[in-house]
Scaffold this active site. Sequence first.
Site, PDB file in Angstrom:
ATOM      1  N   VAL G  46     -21.063  48.047  20.969  1.00 21.26           N
ATOM      2  CA  VAL G  46     -21.580  46.859  21.658  1.00 21.26           C
ATOM      3  C   VAL G  46     -20.559  45.728  21.617  1.00 21.26           C
ATOM      4  O   VAL G  46     -20.392  44.968  22.557  1.00 21.26           O
ATOM      5  CB  VAL G  46     -22.876  46.351  21.003  1.00 21.26           C
ATOM      6  CG1 VAL G  46     -23.384  45.116  21.739  1.00 21.26           C
ATOM      7  CG2 VAL G  46     -23.917  47.437  21.024  1.00 21.26           C
ATOM      8  N   CYS G  47     -19.901  45.650  20.506  1.00 25.61           N
ATOM      9  CA  CYS G  47     -19.072  44.494  20.248  1.00 25.61           C
ATOM     10  C   CYS G  47     -18.142  44.127  21.392  1.00 25.61           C
ATOM     11  O   CYS G  47     -18.101  42.966  21.812  1.00 25.61           O
ATOM     12  CB  CYS G  47     -18.312  44.699  18.950  1.00 25.61           C
ATOM     13  SG  CYS G  47     -19.401  45.014  17.563  1.00 25.61           S
ATOM     14  N   PRO G  48     -17.370  45.036  21.945  1.00 22.19           N
ATOM     15  CA  PRO G  48     -16.414  44.608  22.971  1.00 22.19           C
ATOM     16  C   PRO G  48     -17.097  43.919  24.140  1.00 22.19           C
ATOM     17  O   PRO G  48     -16.602  42.912  24.652  1.00 22.19           O
ATOM     18  CB  PRO G  48     -15.740  45.899  23.421  1.00 22.19           C
ATOM     19  CG  PRO G  48     -16.272  46.996  22.611  1.00 22.19           C
ATOM     20  CD  PRO G  48     -17.285  46.487  21.682  1.00 22.19           C
ATOM     21  N   GLU G  50     -19.873  42.220  24.150  1.00 30.50           N
ATOM     22  CA  GLU G  50     -20.279  40.875  23.759  1.00 30.50           C
ATOM     23  C   GLU G  50     -19.099  39.928  23.716  1.00 30.50           C
ATOM     24  O   GLU G  50     -19.187  38.779  24.132  1.00 30.50           O
ATOM     25  CB  GLU G  50     -20.931  40.916  22.368  1.00 30.50           C
ATOM     26  CG  GLU G  50     -22.329  41.495  22.383  1.00 30.50           C
ATOM     27  CD  GLU G  50     -23.011  41.318  21.032  1.00 30.50           C
ATOM     28  OE1 GLU G  50     -24.235  41.319  20.993  1.00 30.50           O
ATOM     29  OE2 GLU G  50     -22.291  41.169  20.012  1.00 30.50           O
ATOM     30  N   LEU G  51     -17.990  40.420  23.163  1.00 27.92           N
ATOM     31  CA  LEU G  51     -16.828  39.550  23.020  1.00 27.92           C
ATOM     32  C   LEU G  51     -16.215  39.248  24.394  1.00 27.92           C
ATOM     33  O   LEU G  51     -15.731  38.142  24.638  1.00 27.92           O
ATOM     34  CB  LEU G  51     -15.799  40.195  22.090  1.00 27.92           C
ATOM     35  CG  LEU G  51     -16.273  40.394  20.643  1.00 27.92           C
ATOM     36  CD1 LEU G  51     -15.182  41.055  19.808  1.00 27.92           C
ATOM     37  CD2 LEU G  51     -16.680  39.080  20.000  1.00 27.92           C
TER      38      LEU G  51
END
Lengths: 187, 187, 187, 187, 187, 187, 187, 187, 187, 187
Positions: G46-48, G50-51
């Site tokens: 998910v992180c990428p 969101e970033l």
Amino acid sequence: MSLIGKEVQPFQAKAFKNGEFIDVSEESMKGQWSVVCFYPADFSFVCPTELEDLQNNYDALKELGVEVFSVSTDTHFVHKGWHDSSEKINKIEYAMIGDPSQQISRNFDVLDEESGLADRGTFIIDPDGVIQTVEINAGGIGRDADNLVGKIKAAQYVRSNPGEVCPAKWEEGTDTLTPSLDLVGKI
Amino acid sequence: MSLIGKEVQPFQAKAFKNGEFIDVSEESMKGQWSVVCFYPADFSFVCPTELEDLQNNYDALKELGVEVFSVSTDTHFVHKGWHDSSEKINKIEYAMIGDPSQQISRNFDVLDEESGLADRGTFIIDPDGVIQTVEINAGGIGRDADNLVGKIKAAQYVRSNPGEVCPAKWEEGTDTLTPSLDLVGKI
Amino acid sequence: MSLIGKEVQPFQAKAFKNGEFIDVSEESMKGQWSVVCFYPADFSFVCPTELEDLQNNYDALKELGVEVFSVSTDTHFVHKGWHDSSEKINKIEYAMIGDPSQQISRNFDVLDEESGLADRGTFIIDPDGVIQTVEINAGGIGRDADNLVGKIKAAQYVRSNPGEVCPAKWEEGTDTLTPSLDLVGKI
Amino acid sequence: MSLIGKEVQPFQAKAFKNGEFIDVSEESMKGQWSVVCFYPADFSFVCPTELEDLQNNYDALKELGVEVFSVSTDTHFVHKGWHDSSEKINKIEYAMIGDPSQQISRNFDVLDEESGLADRGTFIIDPDGVIQTVEINAGGIGRDADNLVGKIKAAQYVRSNPGEVCPAKWEEGTDTLTPSLDLVGKI
Amino acid sequence: MSLIGKEVQPFQAKAFKNGEFIDVSEESMKGQWSVVCFYPADFSFVCPTELEDLQNNYDALKELGVEVFSVSTDTHFVHKGWHDSSEKINKIEYAMIGDPSQQISRNFDVLDEESGLADRGTFIIDPDGVIQTVEINAGGIGRDADNLVGKIKAAQYVRSNPGEVCPAKWEEGTDTLTPSLDLVGKI
Amino acid sequence: MSLIGKEVQPFQAKAFKNGEFIDVSEESMKGQWSVVCFYPADFSFVCPTELEDLQNNYDALKELGVEVFSVSTDTHFVHKGWHDSSEKINKIEYAMIGDPSQQISRNFDVLDEESGLADRGTFIIDPDGVIQTVEINAGGIGRDADNLVGKIKAAQYVRSNPGEVCPAKWEEGTDTLTPSLDLVGKI
Amino acid sequence: MSLIGKEVQPFQAKAFKNGEFIDVSEESMKGQWSVVCFYPADFSFVCPTELEDLQNNYDALKELGVEVFSVSTDTHFVHKGWHDSSEKINKIEYAMIGDPSQQISRNFDVLDEESGLADRGTFIIDPDGVIQTVEINAGGIGRDADNLVGKIKAAQYVRSNPGEVCPAKWEEGTDTLTPSLDLVGKI
Amino acid sequence: MSLIGKEVQPFQAKAFKNGEFIDVSEESMKGQWSVVCFYPADFSFVCPTELEDLQNNYDALKELGVEVFSVSTDTHFVHKGWHDSSEKINKIEYAMIGDPSQQISRNFDVLDEESGLADRGTFIIDPDGVIQTVEINAGGIGRDADNLVGKIKAAQYVRSNPGEVCPAKWEEGTDTLTPSLDLVGKI
Amino acid sequence: MSLIGKEVQPFQAKAFKNGEFIDVSEESMKGQWSVVCFYPADFSFVCPTELEDLQNNYDALKELGVEVFSVSTDTHFVHKGWHDSSEKINKIEYAMIGDPSQQISRNFDVLDEESGLADRGTFIIDPDGVIQTVEINAGGIGRDADNLVGKIKAAQYVRSNPGEVCPAKWEEGTDTLTPSLDLVGKI
Amino acid sequence: MSLIGKEVQPFQAKAFKNGEFIDVSEESMKGQWSVVCFYPADFSFVCPTELEDLQNNYDALKELGVEVFSVSTDTHFVHKGWHDSSEKINKIEYAMIGDPSQQISRNFDVLDEESGLADRGTFIIDPDGVIQTVEINAGGIGRDADNLVGKIKAAQYVRSNPGEVCPAKWEEGTDTLTPSLDLVGKI
């Protein structure tokens, strides 16, 4: 360790004496010899006779420079009430200290925590406020105030004559012993 | 709180009695009335006269069913040595307990920790091993063993006659008081 | 850790010496060599012979600049009483310290807490108050004071000749060893 | 309190004896009399002469049923190395215990924590593993193993003849004292 | 946390070096590079070969400005004794530190508390007294001193060339890496 | 105390190996010999060359029955990311353990608490999970994986031949030493 | 108590920003509005997104005077590695803070101690370094950066217009409420 | 550590709902999705508009199987009073929990101890009673309930489709990501 | 011990009075007589009638120089809301203090920790801020404000006439008692 | 927290009642309604009038099934003495409890530790021994026993009619309030 040789601890209290309420403290027990007489409860049984007996010796004690204090965990109000009601107590001229906070009884190690009442303890205190003798009896066994006079004379003699000692049964005027190395194992 | 009404605490010790070394314990102070007399040191000054005075009352005390014990923090060896050396002590027939471990003196709250010696305390113990009276004098003030007889008689009377109380100055044969509600504030 | 190399701890006591009662403290054990000899109890069995044996060596020890102190948990009164009673003890000229507060015996780690008596410990103390040798025997095994003289000579030699060491069995006048690296593993 | 009368505490160690490495424990010091001789360090100066002196008395001690153990905080490897290098040490037949973990030295209260080395302590232990005598000297003052034989004989006599005691200077064959009440203050 | 990057903790010890006993402390490990080599026990098996191997590299290490110290919990006396006895050890010219108090072994976290012996740890210390490498092997696995020379060269290079880093297998004269952001994830 | 001879403590972690995420625990380090190689950070400088060097020795180590694990406090996600990005790291076939919870680094005493990164520690672990060697270098000093092979052979030889020991510089096939008492001080 | 209204606690860290490694501290989050966005792990799922979403709003946020910081417990080295590898992350222009020591994640109460990873927390911090909003989602639930812009506008309006309050759903330009006693219970 | 992933702690409270007083507990927040919305005080300013906004989304939330609870430290009596007085609040159909004992506010870490009021925290709880999202705003910054619906859909999707994850800005019907090793560093 | 004779402890709070929000503190309860009336909850049942009854006596109390404060753990917002809604409460002119932090209720020992509500306690405080009377009723038992007037008059009389005392049932104008020793036991 | 709603704590005491000494305990205060009236001291000033006033209401209270107890820290002996001496007190028929151990006064939180006397507290206790009302006045302010009758009627009505509540100023026969949701904010 017993209280013998210990100085009276500080306290503040009210007492009934000669129809008045007065303030007393540990200072009241210094500057002259003192007898402090604890008992459990006003309006109880043995107590009045003991206190009356003490009153009967009051003049003799005063002549020896002794002040007398009785103490119970009752209030000074109750001491007055009892003084008014009881024929024997009515004679009392010495200070009757009220100790409802139980502080004095605790200071002299005579408070029974469970009942909140004082044991029947009698203390002789020298003019420096130092306890010289302790005597405590279980409930029911009355104290004899006559002995007090003898004990005080002995205590006064020892204080006035440092270096001499009173043998048992010593009475005023009899010989005392002056300790010296030669007496060791010889008496 | 004073030791009045407390049972004697357990201890183990050696005593010198009648030319023999015997074992004593708190059990030795039960089953009969006991007088326990602490003093600071063998071969010192007041002590022999007090112990002699106690010996002089020994027969009277035994007739009342009382056993006598003297205690110091000296050993039982020293008690024997003193008994051999001193004319007054040589008369003693009661048990002289040695308390070099200081346990008994501590149990009776009469040990002076700094000097390692006992205060001059006298205790009357009833047949249940319960302490009934305490009397302690500062050094130099001798004790009078005669009073002991009177105190024991009073203590024995109270024990035998539950519900009655001895007024002050009570002596054998005089009237005692039986407490009742009506007496409150009336004596 | 043993007491070897530790300085004598402070204490205050009374002793019996030459018919007098004197004050002693840890300072009394400084400024000259001292022998301190603990034993359990006056008026007991082995003790007198050990103390007598020590007395017999007293002159020799004094010539070496050594002062002698015996210590038990008995009082100085008892020491005088024993000195008066016992033929052997009567000869003693060195100070007999009374330790009823048990402080000195505790300081030297020889107090048996259960009995309140001291173990049979002998200590050699140098003029700085530092303990140089300790010897303690179980009850019943007597000490031989003759060895003391030899030990003290060895201790004095080591003190006077820093850098040399006494081999075992060293006696005055025999060769000592001067440590050097070459001696390692060669003796 | 001294270690007199205390049982040897448990330990596990390796020793060098008769050209072999053996296991020793506190059990090795029970069942016969034991002498345990602590010293600071292998390959140092006084030590070899003390240990040689002990070896010279080894036969006499064995005849008395005594086993001998020397202990330092060196390893058993070092004991062997020293035994190989030093003429004096090479004679030694008793067990040389290695105590690099310092446990035994701590158990016998002879460890100097700062240097990690043992004080020069000698202990006689009876067949129950109970310490009977302690002797500790400061560095430089050699011990004389001859005294050990005398002390052990006295200790053995006391053990075999309960109720008798050895006076000072006792030697085999001389009279001992049997304690009785009559002797108190009479010796 | 490992000791890497920590400064050597203070200590005081005696060492044997070139036929003499010298004092060493943590200061002896500053001002030049140091190799500190712990081993369990003198007169044991692997140890001499490791220490001999270290001696064989001693000249090479000294040329790099490195001082060498060996440490065991044996005393400096024992180091001398071993140096005298063992052909391999006799060659040793670097300081052999005695650590009988176990302080240094504890400071370097290599003391086995149960045995009282040091683990086989080797430490490289920079001229600021800061530990740069640690290597410890279980008993039986010998260390190879040749690697030490390579490690020290790498450590010296890193110290002299801040900002560059040595890749694995680096040898003197080969390229090193200078860290820059571009290299991240690219090597 | 060092970790030598201690068993690997329990842990749970994810690793990247051969293109997959796998679970590893302390059990993964038992049943065969293991090399565990800690390093500070993925995508940093020295690390890739050290890890590549380890990979170059991986086949040789596997032939010796050794499994290899690298560990950093990066996650297994990052290990995969690095494996994909870096040419050197891409060759790695052994398990790359992610230790973001820092548990494993703490267990092996190589966590630098301030930075949250592991020191450069290499551990050889035997088939019982017991740590046999530790090697830790300060940042910048690369490790040489070739030595690992030699160390493991020595460790395996010692394990297979209990009672023999490897001298320093031991290489496969050369003589080892079998410890016997005669060798003490003779090697 | 939540962190709302609390000032950011001190920290020191490295970040990757615009192709460089920079130092950041709590001071970097003062003097302008800040958004701090925690996420569990680089190279995860998910992180990428969101970033990336946050990057897409970066210009809008900067126009509002807002600085953006992302934080994970990965190192700044890994942030660079990820930035190089991932198309989405490669766009990021704001500072990516490395928190391998976990200090910042702990300060903001978003560290999962078991995994060593941060929860998905977003914080808005005002120019005094005081936290104004907190939003945390469980793993798998993505955050929508668009809302951040609205929230910041509301927070800025409240700061600029003390005494007015924003009702729910407030958007720039709509009416706000000015609190007065009359409004109580009337809205 | 944040409350994300933690189960709701036990509590007992009264709520006002649909004209009645009902009992609620942590069990009321299980078995369906729940939104719990804390606010500081009834009869204050921002609060009514936030709660009205939540009511406007209530039908949409209920269709998603979500129950809504508002909580302040006011009593349920006050909630009814406010419901009767305020036009906006009068529309509310969800349960308004009274938390005068402050237990629930403490459990959710939103109690401001100094004022005794709750912070403006919104929590999404899954049917197992596990907290999935937290959002807290400082006073004055209103919350937008519309976002809640989106967040809940995302949370429900993740719960229903384990193994897939929602990227940022996910909306119902758009693609989600299914994590696989290949995606690492590729998104 | 009860709060009688104790000074009001410090606090800070908001109150609703005469259509305004005002600050109150312990200082507000000094300089004039005060009545402080705690009750559990706004919008509950008995409370309004009690508070109305207090309002009905407000003029009489003010004529006596008394200020009135009601306190509940509701906020001042709620007090205003209730004042607007309830016919009875709308009449109230005295300060209604909000105590949501529960500090004042705790200071006056009337907080029920479990419910977070105050007991129904009424306190009369003299112009020095010293509590003169306490009255607390269980829920359901209403208080009668008429008694307050009588109590305050008695309290004021005692304050103005030190040395006299009010007998039970005292009403303004009737005789009081002046304590003197003669009255003891006579009333 | 106040004592309202708490059960009377256990105690043992003696009381004077109807010319007899009786035993009382917390059980004496169960099974019927009780009024417990503390006062500072027998033979003091206000007290008799308060107690007389209570006696005057005794018949009325008994008709309501209420038992009355007065308590001071005086003994039961003193209560009898006072009863005999004072005209007012002589009328008293209810139990006068003696609390010299101060246990009951402490249990009811009315003991002034400094003086050892009780505050003027009045308690109504229901048949389950649960305290329903507390009223305490400073010294000098008399209590009016008439109010007690009204309070008890209200308390009894609430107990008999659960679900109804008494508004302020309630008197027997007037309407009470039955709480229902509709009344909230409407009274």
